[in-house]
Design a protein around this motif. Structure first.
Motif, PDB file in Angstrom:
ATOM      1  N   LYS A   1       1.388  -1.331  -0.213  1.00  0.00           N
ATOM      2  CA  LYS A   1       0.384  -0.692  -0.101  1.00  0.00           C
ATOM      3  C   LYS A   1       0.852   1.239   0.063  1.00  0.00           C
ATOM      4  CE  LYS A   1      -4.161   2.388   2.409  1.00  0.00           C
ATOM      5  NZ  LYS A   1      -4.754   2.424   3.405  1.00  0.00           N
ATOM      6  N   TYR A   2       0.647   2.398  -0.524  1.00  0.00           N
ATOM      7  CA  TYR A   2       1.375   2.938  -1.402  1.00  0.00           C
ATOM      8  C   TYR A   2       0.317   4.268  -1.611  1.00  0.00           C
ATOM      9  CZ  TYR A   2       5.167   7.036  -1.258  1.00  0.00           C
ATOM     10  OH  TYR A   2       5.621   7.696  -1.073  1.00  0.00           O
ATOM     11  N   VAL A   3       0.094   5.641  -0.336  1.00  0.00           N
ATOM     12  CA  VAL A   3       0.048   6.842  -0.881  1.00  0.00           C
ATOM     13  C   VAL A   3       0.551   7.438  -1.279  1.00  0.00           C
ATOM     14  CG1 VAL A   3      -2.433   8.000  -0.884  1.00  0.00           C
ATOM     15  CG2 VAL A   3      -2.828   6.121  -0.192  1.00  0.00           C
ATOM     16  N   SER A   4       0.937   8.342  -1.846  1.00  0.00           N
ATOM     17  CA  SER A   4       1.278   9.484  -2.467  1.00  0.00           C
ATOM     18  C   SER A   4       0.622  10.970  -1.479  1.00  0.00           C
ATOM     19  CB  SER A   4       1.450  10.327  -3.727  1.00  0.00           C
ATOM     20  OG  SER A   4       1.729   9.322  -4.132  1.00  0.00           O
ATOM     21  N   PRO A   5       1.383  11.544  -1.191  1.00  0.00           N
ATOM     22  CA  PRO A   5       1.424  13.429   0.325  1.00  0.00           C
ATOM     23  C   PRO A   5       0.282  13.408  -0.767  1.00  0.00           C
ATOM     24  CG  PRO A   5       3.421  12.681  -0.014  1.00  0.00           C
ATOM     25  CD  PRO A   5       2.802  11.541  -0.558  1.00  0.00           C
ATOM     26  N   ALA A   6       1.005  13.676  -2.148  1.00  0.00           N
ATOM     27  CA  ALA A   6      -0.857  15.078  -2.918  1.00  0.00           C
ATOM     28  C   ALA A   6      -1.812  14.303  -3.282  1.00  0.00           C
ATOM     29  CB  ALA A   6       0.513  15.341  -4.014  1.00  0.00           C
ATOM     30  N   GLY A   7      -1.444  13.281  -2.924  1.00  0.00           N
ATOM     31  CA  GLY A   7      -2.885  12.224  -4.527  1.00  0.00           C
ATOM     32  C   GLY A   7      -2.602  11.785  -5.162  1.00  0.00           C
ATOM     33  N   ARG A   8      -3.595  11.684  -6.279  1.00  0.00           N
ATOM     34  CA  ARG A   8      -3.200  11.392  -7.806  1.00  0.00           C
ATOM     35  C   ARG A   8      -2.725  10.752  -8.093  1.00  0.00           C
ATOM     36  NH1 ARG A   8      -3.224  16.238  -6.404  1.00  0.00           N
ATOM     37  NH2 ARG A   8      -0.229  16.875  -7.231  1.00  0.00           N
ATOM     38  N   ASP A   9      -2.458   9.313  -7.768  1.00  0.00           N
ATOM     39  CA  ASP A   9      -1.296   8.428  -8.305  1.00  0.00           C
ATOM     40  C   ASP A   9      -2.754   7.727  -8.814  1.00  0.00           C
ATOM     41  OD1 ASP A   9       0.610   8.243  -5.976  1.00  0.00           O
ATOM     42  OD2 ASP A   9      -0.915   6.946  -4.523  1.00  0.00           O
ATOM     43  N   ARG A  10      -1.693   6.946  -9.782  1.00  0.00           N
ATOM     44  CA  ARG A  10      -2.027   6.418 -11.304  1.00  0.00           C
ATOM     45  C   ARG A  10      -1.446   5.034 -11.546  1.00  0.00           C
ATOM     46  NH1 ARG A  10      -0.017   7.692 -15.601  1.00  0.00           N
ATOM     47  NH2 ARG A  10      -2.095   7.563 -16.620  1.00  0.00           N
ATOM     48  N   PHE A  11      -1.802   4.291 -10.029  1.00  0.00           N
ATOM     49  CA  PHE A  11      -1.320   3.038 -10.243  1.00  0.00           C
ATOM     50  C   PHE A  11      -2.603   1.755  -8.886  1.00  0.00           C
ATOM     51  CE2 PHE A  11       1.767   5.232  -7.064  1.00  0.00           C
ATOM     52  CZ  PHE A  11       1.137   4.595  -5.933  1.00  0.00           C
ATOM     53  N   ASP A  12      -2.728   0.826  -9.086  1.00  0.00           N
ATOM     54  CA  ASP A  12      -3.319   0.442  -8.000  1.00  0.00           C
ATOM     55  C   ASP A  12      -2.667  -0.471  -7.565  1.00  0.00           C
ATOM     56  OD1 ASP A  12      -6.412   0.363  -9.656  1.00  0.00           O
ATOM     57  OD2 ASP A  12      -4.873  -0.287 -10.822  1.00  0.00           O
ATOM     58  N   TYR A  13      -2.970  -1.080  -6.401  1.00  0.00           N
ATOM     59  CA  TYR A  13      -2.118  -2.213  -5.321  1.00  0.00           C
ATOM     60  C   TYR A  13      -2.585  -3.083  -4.574  1.00  0.00           C
ATOM     61  CZ  TYR A  13      -3.202   1.768  -1.619  1.00  0.00           C
ATOM     62  OH  TYR A  13      -4.176   2.807  -1.382  1.00  0.00           O
ATOM     63  N   VAL A  14      -2.785  -4.065  -4.994  1.00  0.00           N
ATOM     64  CA  VAL A  14      -2.800  -5.644  -3.998  1.00  0.00           C
ATOM     65  C   VAL A  14      -1.878  -5.816  -2.785  1.00  0.00           C
ATOM     66  CG1 VAL A  14      -4.198  -7.483  -4.741  1.00  0.00           C
ATOM     67  CG2 VAL A  14      -4.126  -5.754  -6.471  1.00  0.00           C
ATOM     68  N   TYR A  15      -2.303  -5.794  -1.257  1.00  0.00           N
ATOM     69  CA  TYR A  15      -1.615  -6.004  -0.910  1.00  0.00           C
ATOM     70  C   TYR A  15      -1.673  -6.846   0.605  1.00  0.00           C
ATOM     71  CZ  TYR A  15      -3.304  -2.299   1.921  1.00  0.00           C
ATOM     72  OH  TYR A  15      -4.575  -1.646   3.577  1.00  0.00           O
ATOM     73  N   VAL A  16      -0.986  -7.944   0.981  1.00  0.00           N
ATOM     74  CA  VAL A  16      -1.425  -8.225   2.213  1.00  0.00           C
ATOM     75  C   VAL A  16      -1.443  -7.039   3.541  1.00  0.00           C
ATOM     76  CG1 VAL A  16       0.514  -9.818   2.779  1.00  0.00           C
ATOM     77  CG2 VAL A  16      -1.781 -10.058   3.976  1.00  0.00           C
ATOM     78  N   ASP A  17      -2.179  -7.252   4.639  1.00  0.00           N
ATOM     79  CA  ASP A  17      -1.706  -6.380   5.650  1.00  0.00           C
ATOM     80  C   ASP A  17      -0.662  -6.768   6.636  1.00  0.00           C
ATOM     81  OD1 ASP A  17      -1.307  -4.687   7.939  1.00  0.00           O
ATOM     82  OD2 ASP A  17      -3.233  -4.378   8.263  1.00  0.00           O
ATOM     83  N   THR A  18       0.340  -6.762   6.451  1.00  0.00           N
ATOM     84  CA  THR A  18       2.219  -7.155   6.971  1.00  0.00           C
ATOM     85  C   THR A  18       2.068  -6.742   8.738  1.00  0.00           C
ATOM     86  OG1 THR A  18       3.662  -6.112   5.961  1.00  0.00           O
ATOM     87  CG2 THR A  18       3.467  -7.928   5.259  1.00  0.00           C
ATOM     88  N   TYR A  19       1.491  -5.704   8.997  1.00  0.00           N
ATOM     89  CA  TYR A  19       1.845  -4.941   9.959  1.00  0.00           C
ATOM     90  C   TYR A  19       0.907  -6.276  11.017  1.00  0.00           C
ATOM     91  CZ  TYR A  19      -0.381  -2.339  13.580  1.00  0.00           C
ATOM     92  OH  TYR A  19      -0.122  -1.274  15.249  1.00  0.00           O
ATOM     93  N   GLU A  20      -0.086  -6.216  10.275  1.00  0.00           N
ATOM     94  CA  GLU A  20      -1.623  -7.205  11.192  1.00  0.00           C
ATOM     95  C   GLU A  20      -1.120  -8.730  11.302  1.00  0.00           C
ATOM     96  OE1 GLU A  20      -4.950  -8.312  13.477  1.00  0.00           O
ATOM     97  OE2 GLU A  20      -4.229  -6.739  12.646  1.00  0.00           O
ATOM     98  N   GLY A  21      -0.261  -8.816   9.969  1.00  0.00           N
ATOM     99  CA  GLY A  21       0.374 -10.364  10.391  1.00  0.00           C
ATOM    100  C   GLY A  21       1.415  -9.952  11.251  1.00  0.00           C
ATOM    101  N   ILE A  22       2.335  -9.248  11.702  1.00  0.00           N
ATOM    102  CA  ILE A  22       3.133  -9.195  13.228  1.00  0.00           C
ATOM    103  C   ILE A  22       2.701  -9.757  14.034  1.00  0.00           C
ATOM    104  CG2 ILE A  22       4.987  -8.430  14.265  1.00  0.00           C
ATOM    105  CD1 ILE A  22       5.893 -10.345  11.718  1.00  0.00           C
ATOM    106  N   VAL A  23       1.502  -8.719  14.214  1.00  0.00           N
ATOM    107  CA  VAL A  23       0.597  -8.496  15.389  1.00  0.00           C
ATOM    108  C   VAL A  23      -0.017  -9.547  16.360  1.00  0.00           C
ATOM    109  CG1 VAL A  23      -1.560  -7.538  16.388  1.00  0.00           C
ATOM    110  CG2 VAL A  23       0.064  -5.786  15.250  1.00  0.00           C
TER     111      VAL A  23
END
Length: 342
Positions: A148-170
């Motif tokens: 997951k990545y969201v640019s500070p200014a927004g307007r990103d031109r890509f998609d993302y598919v991810y698993v929450d690895t933060y939650e995985g370590i939790v």
């Protein structure tokens, strides 16, 4: 022998090259008898279409780029399998681009897409940031990230598919806490990188939520390899206050931890419990079998490829993220008897 072209076939059959082109492509009219002669001649001459020329004409390569930081980690084998399951449905091929965990190589991969080597890209990176994200946003081709990545200014031109690895370590850390373990070590990636920092935060926050103290000596940065996990664990186990449990940010490092524990004469899980993350096939083949957090890597590959193919084909779909949830798979390396838990 030189490669035959449609001009050679046209000369053999006695028709124009454009007629041969219509017969072979199936587009436009060509009489059945003539088409039959052309196809027979093409087979006899072992004709193969010029894929580069076709790509130039159609402005499409029928290839996608898959950029990965580590070609030795089995985690990516499962992701490749998931991607290929989708690509085969559309007649697409994958180009594997090894980025060596290097921003310079990631930018080369992005440049290859810009130069139309492929119609789009799926990219894995431990550290998406301004440099690679700006280059991706400047592309005129679809890109799917697996973080997951969201640019500070927004307007990103890509998609993302991810698993929450933060939650995985939790999940992994909480599991050890439920086993009655309070002194828990953590071995992860570089804290200066996006992925390494996110996973560390999962460990730290799980301790905080349980009211357990955070000890900096029980945290080690490594490189996601078995040898790296082994060296980090060796150093961690030398102290008098060695951990009663260790959470590793991937299975390869966890297996390195197991080796270090064995050499130190520690019994797993009686003396020290271990949890990894990725749920690789090898996790169920080591002894004792390794408790791990499943990250759904094959499903990440499948869904990322489907999003990418939809973008390439102009299929309408909402922009943004697809988030998958991790799952704890408990095995022998962390199971403690009730008496041990106190």
């Amino acid at each position: 022998m030189d490669k035959h072209t449609i001009y050679h076939i046209a000369e053999r059959v006695g028709v124009s090259p454009s007629t041969v082109s219509r017969a072979l492509s199936g587009r436009g009219y060509c009489g059945p008898k003539t088409k039959s002669k052309i196809l027979a001649a093409a087979e006899e001459m072992n004709y193969a279409p010029n894929s580069a020329g076709k790509a130039l004409k159609m402005k499409q390569t029928n290839k996608i780029l898959f950029a990965v930081p580590d070609i030795c980690n089995p985690f990516y084998f499962d992701m490749i399998n998931g991607i290929n399951q989708v690509l085969e449905e559309y007649g697409y091929l994958m180009i594997l681009f090894y980025t060596k965990h290097s921003l310079k190589e990631e930018l080369k991969a992005i440049q290859n897409v810009k130069e139309k080597v492929a119609d789009g890209m799926i990219m894995v990176s431990f550290d998406f940031g301004e440099d690679n994200i700006c280059a991706i946003n400047a592309l005129q081709a679809p890109v799917v990230l697996t973080n997951k990545y969201v640019s500070p200014a927004g307007r990103d031109r890509f998609d993302y598919v991810y698993v929450d690895t933060y939650e995985g370590i939790v999940l992994g850390t909480e599991h050890l806490i439920r086993q009655g373990i309070s002194r828990i070590g953590y071995i992860g990636g570089s804290l200066a990188e996006q992925t390494g920092h996110q996973r560390f935060c999962g460990y730290r926050d799980a301790l905080t939520a349980a009211g357990l103290p955070f000890a900096e000596r029980l945290v080690a940065e490594s490189d996601y390899t078995e040898h790296g996990g082994y060296l980090a664990a060796q150093a961690m186990l030398r102290g008098a206050d060695r951990p009663e449990g260790i959470v590793a940010a991937n299975d390869l490092m966890a297996i390195g931890v197991m080796k270090a524990c064995e050499e130190a004469g520690l019994r797993i899980p009686d003396d020290i419990a271990i949890v990894g993350m990725d749920n690789l096939d090898i996790a169920s083949r080591v002894h004792p079998k390794l408790t791990s957090v499943a990250l759904m890597q094959e499903e990440i590959g499948r869904q990322a490829a489907q999003v990418l193919m939809d973008r390439i084909r102009g299929v309408p779909r909402p922009p943004g993220e697809i988030k998958l949830l991790p799952r704890l798979v408990v095995r022998d390396s962390s199971r403690r008897h009730a008496a041990q838990r106190g």
